[in-house]
Design a protein around this motif. Sequence first.
Motif, PDB file in Angstrom:
ATOM      1  N   ALA A 135     -60.044   8.064-106.538  1.00 27.82           N
ATOM      2  CA  ALA A 135     -59.312   9.434-105.983  1.00 27.82           C
ATOM      3  C   ALA A 135     -60.114   9.978-105.093  1.00 27.82           C
ATOM      4  CB  ALA A 135     -58.979  10.157-107.074  1.00 27.82           C
ATOM      5  N   VAL A 136     -61.175  10.005-105.133  1.00 30.85           N
ATOM      6  CA  VAL A 136     -62.501  10.644-104.175  1.00 30.85           C
ATOM      7  C   VAL A 136     -62.633   9.940-103.045  1.00 30.85           C
ATOM      8  CG1 VAL A 136     -64.907  11.035-103.874  1.00 30.85           C
ATOM      9  CG2 VAL A 136     -63.910  11.863-106.028  1.00 30.85           C
ATOM     10  N   ALA A 137     -62.469   8.507-102.995  1.00 30.44           N
ATOM     11  CA  ALA A 137     -62.473   7.631-101.892  1.00 30.44           C
ATOM     12  C   ALA A 137     -61.399   7.857-101.045  1.00 30.44           C
ATOM     13  CB  ALA A 137     -62.726   6.010-102.380  1.00 30.44           C
ATOM     14  N   GLY A 138     -60.007   8.060-101.722  1.00 26.22           N
ATOM     15  CA  GLY A 138     -58.785   8.458-100.897  1.00 26.22           C
ATOM     16  C   GLY A 138     -58.809   9.718-100.235  1.00 26.22           C
ATOM     17  N   ALA A 139     -59.353  10.795-100.863  1.00 25.86           N
ATOM     18  CA  ALA A 139     -59.429  11.904-100.068  1.00 25.86           C
ATOM     19  C   ALA A 139     -60.322  12.083 -99.052  1.00 25.86           C
ATOM     20  CB  ALA A 139     -60.029  13.006-101.096  1.00 25.86           C
ATOM     21  N   LEU A 149     -64.499  11.559 -89.121  1.00 21.85           N
ATOM     22  CA  LEU A 149     -65.939  11.451 -89.583  1.00 21.85           C
ATOM     23  C   LEU A 149     -66.676  10.516 -88.572  1.00 21.85           C
ATOM     24  CD1 LEU A 149     -65.557  11.235 -93.462  1.00 21.85           C
ATOM     25  CD2 LEU A 149     -66.619  13.228 -92.102  1.00 21.85           C
ATOM     26  N   HIS A 150     -66.165   9.379 -88.427  1.00 21.05           N
ATOM     27  CA  HIS A 150     -66.897   8.270 -87.524  1.00 21.05           C
ATOM     28  C   HIS A 150     -66.531   8.772 -85.995  1.00 21.05           C
ATOM     29  CE1 HIS A 150     -68.067   4.924 -90.120  1.00 21.05           C
ATOM     30  NE2 HIS A 150     -66.931   5.418 -90.889  1.00 21.05           N
ATOM     31  N   ARG A 151     -65.848   9.679 -85.517  1.00 20.27           N
ATOM     32  CA  ARG A 151     -65.948  10.255 -84.137  1.00 20.27           C
ATOM     33  C   ARG A 151     -66.819  11.616 -84.222  1.00 20.27           C
ATOM     34  NH1 ARG A 151     -60.412   9.351 -84.444  1.00 20.27           N
ATOM     35  NH2 ARG A 151     -60.326  11.464 -84.388  1.00 20.27           N
ATOM     36  N   ARG A 152     -66.769  12.499 -85.265  1.00 21.61           N
ATOM     37  CA  ARG A 152     -67.192  13.827 -84.985  1.00 21.61           C
ATOM     38  C   ARG A 152     -68.437  14.106 -85.849  1.00 21.61           C
ATOM     39  NH1 ARG A 152     -64.986  13.519 -80.708  1.00 21.61           N
ATOM     40  NH2 ARG A 152     -62.706  14.421 -80.173  1.00 21.61           N
ATOM     41  N   ALA A 153     -68.972  12.951 -86.655  1.00 17.60           N
ATOM     42  CA  ALA A 153     -69.957  13.294 -87.607  1.00 17.60           C
ATOM     43  C   ALA A 153     -70.874  11.937 -87.615  1.00 17.60           C
ATOM     44  CB  ALA A 153     -69.463  13.744 -88.917  1.00 17.60           C
ATOM     45  N   THR A 154     -71.240  11.333 -86.396  1.00 19.50           N
ATOM     46  CA  THR A 154     -71.673   9.976 -86.286  1.00 19.50           C
ATOM     47  C   THR A 154     -72.997   9.833 -87.160  1.00 19.50           C
ATOM     48  OG1 THR A 154     -72.646  10.395 -84.112  1.00 19.50           O
ATOM     49  CG2 THR A 154     -70.544   9.451 -84.252  1.00 19.50           C
ATOM     50  N   ALA A 155     -73.888  10.947 -86.986  1.00 26.43           N
ATOM     51  CA  ALA A 155     -75.167  11.156 -87.583  1.00 26.43           C
ATOM     52  C   ALA A 155     -74.951  11.153 -89.205  1.00 26.43           C
ATOM     53  CB  ALA A 155     -76.080  12.240 -87.380  1.00 26.43           C
ATOM     54  N   PHE A 156     -73.859  11.721 -89.712  1.00 21.83           N
ATOM     55  CA  PHE A 156     -73.772  11.559 -91.069  1.00 21.83           C
ATOM     56  C   PHE A 156     -73.145  10.230 -91.721  1.00 21.83           C
ATOM     57  CE2 PHE A 156     -70.601  12.183 -94.527  1.00 21.83           C
ATOM     58  CZ  PHE A 156     -71.478  13.009 -95.557  1.00 21.83           C
ATOM     59  N   THR A 157     -72.224   9.562 -90.947  1.00 28.32           N
ATOM     60  CA  THR A 157     -71.659   8.511 -91.210  1.00 28.32           C
ATOM     61  C   THR A 157     -72.830   7.061 -91.246  1.00 28.32           C
ATOM     62  OG1 THR A 157     -70.958   7.980 -89.054  1.00 28.32           O
ATOM     63  CG2 THR A 157     -69.261   9.009 -90.789  1.00 28.32           C
ATOM     64  N   ALA A 158     -73.634   7.470 -90.228  1.00 24.53           N
ATOM     65  CA  ALA A 158     -74.687   6.363 -90.131  1.00 24.53           C
ATOM     66  C   ALA A 158     -75.801   6.447 -91.214  1.00 24.53           C
ATOM     67  CB  ALA A 158     -75.525   6.693 -88.752  1.00 24.53           C
ATOM     68  N   ALA A 159     -75.863   7.830 -91.753  1.00 21.56           N
ATOM     69  CA  ALA A 159     -76.606   7.993 -93.022  1.00 21.56           C
ATOM     70  C   ALA A 159     -76.100   7.518 -94.447  1.00 21.56           C
ATOM     71  CB  ALA A 159     -77.176   9.315 -92.977  1.00 21.56           C
ATOM     72  N   HIS A 160     -74.537   7.313 -94.401  1.00 21.27           N
ATOM     73  CA  HIS A 160     -74.029   6.633 -95.535  1.00 21.27           C
ATOM     74  C   HIS A 160     -73.211   5.767 -95.208  1.00 21.27           C
ATOM     75  CE1 HIS A 160     -74.762  10.763 -97.610  1.00 21.27           C
ATOM     76  NE2 HIS A 160     -74.848  11.259 -96.458  1.00 21.27           N
ATOM     77  N   PRO A 161     -73.961   4.420 -95.177  1.00 22.40           N
ATOM     78  CA  PRO A 161     -73.269   3.224 -94.868  1.00 22.40           C
ATOM     79  C   PRO A 161     -71.873   2.893 -95.754  1.00 22.40           C
ATOM     80  CG  PRO A 161     -75.376   3.013 -95.943  1.00 22.40           C
ATOM     81  CD  PRO A 161     -75.249   4.374 -95.585  1.00 22.40           C
ATOM     82  N   GLU A 162     -71.780   3.576 -97.133  1.00 24.38           N
ATOM     83  CA  GLU A 162     -70.680   3.285 -97.734  1.00 24.38           C
ATOM     84  C   GLU A 162     -69.511   3.715 -97.284  1.00 24.38           C
ATOM     85  OE1 GLU A 162     -72.363   7.061 -99.557  1.00 24.38           O
ATOM     86  OE2 GLU A 162     -73.071   5.421 -98.284  1.00 24.38           O
ATOM     87  N   LEU A 163     -69.544   4.660 -96.105  1.00 23.15           N
ATOM     88  CA  LEU A 163     -68.293   5.053 -95.265  1.00 23.15           C
ATOM     89  C   LEU A 163     -67.964   4.210 -94.147  1.00 23.15           C
ATOM     90  CD1 LEU A 163     -69.229   8.764 -95.240  1.00 23.15           C
ATOM     91  CD2 LEU A 163     -67.501   7.723 -96.673  1.00 23.15           C
TER      92      LEU A 163
END
Length: 214
Positions: free
Chosen positions: A188-192, A200-214
């Motif tokens: 459910a969390v993964a779906g949200a 996230l991959h366009r507007r929070a690239t530093a965040f997604t790079a730090a969280h490879p599970e995304l």
Amino acid sequence: MTSPGVLAALARPELGAFYLAAAATNARRHGAFSAGPVPAALAALTLRRSLPAPAVGQQPSTAVVFADQAVFGLLNVVWRTGADLAGDLPAVLDHLRDLAEPLTRPAGPPPTADSPDAPAPADADPADDGAGGKPERAGDLLDSHPAVRALGCLLEYAASRAHADGEMPGDVLRLVADVLAARPGDEAVAGAIGVQLPVLHRRATAFTAAHPEL
């Protein structure tokens, strides 16, 4: 569609909650919000915050269920239309963060059959006790759970504020990081979160790079 007079006339809170939830469902109809979606969203939040939380182990009342539905649906209309909550925004975000906070803690182990927290009988209402009750156990969360809906609503808000990389609100990203750490593998969390992955991959690239599970 929404009218303060109609809402005031609905003396029972569950009727007001149902009325506002119906307004959220019909938000795309022309003329659904003569004064815009903000008054309806704030009315839903006021109603929801006036309702008592269910006792530990008890299911939420009908009023709470529909009030939650109204709050999430109407706030998503606010985010998507760019309507301005002005000075009410901090209280709205605080409410959503409070609801989502249990997701930042790991789910407890499944109970044994003879424990007080054993699963309810098979004919129990699947709309479980999660609207302000005890933390959920692994595998208990549904897409409709208030904590999951609140997380999704916060991500919708963050996406609406991000017009360039690095502009997603940091407090929402920190919450998402805490949820990812506490609830790996929760569908459910993964779906949200997954709904907002492209943003996230366009507007929070530093965040997604730090969280490879995304």
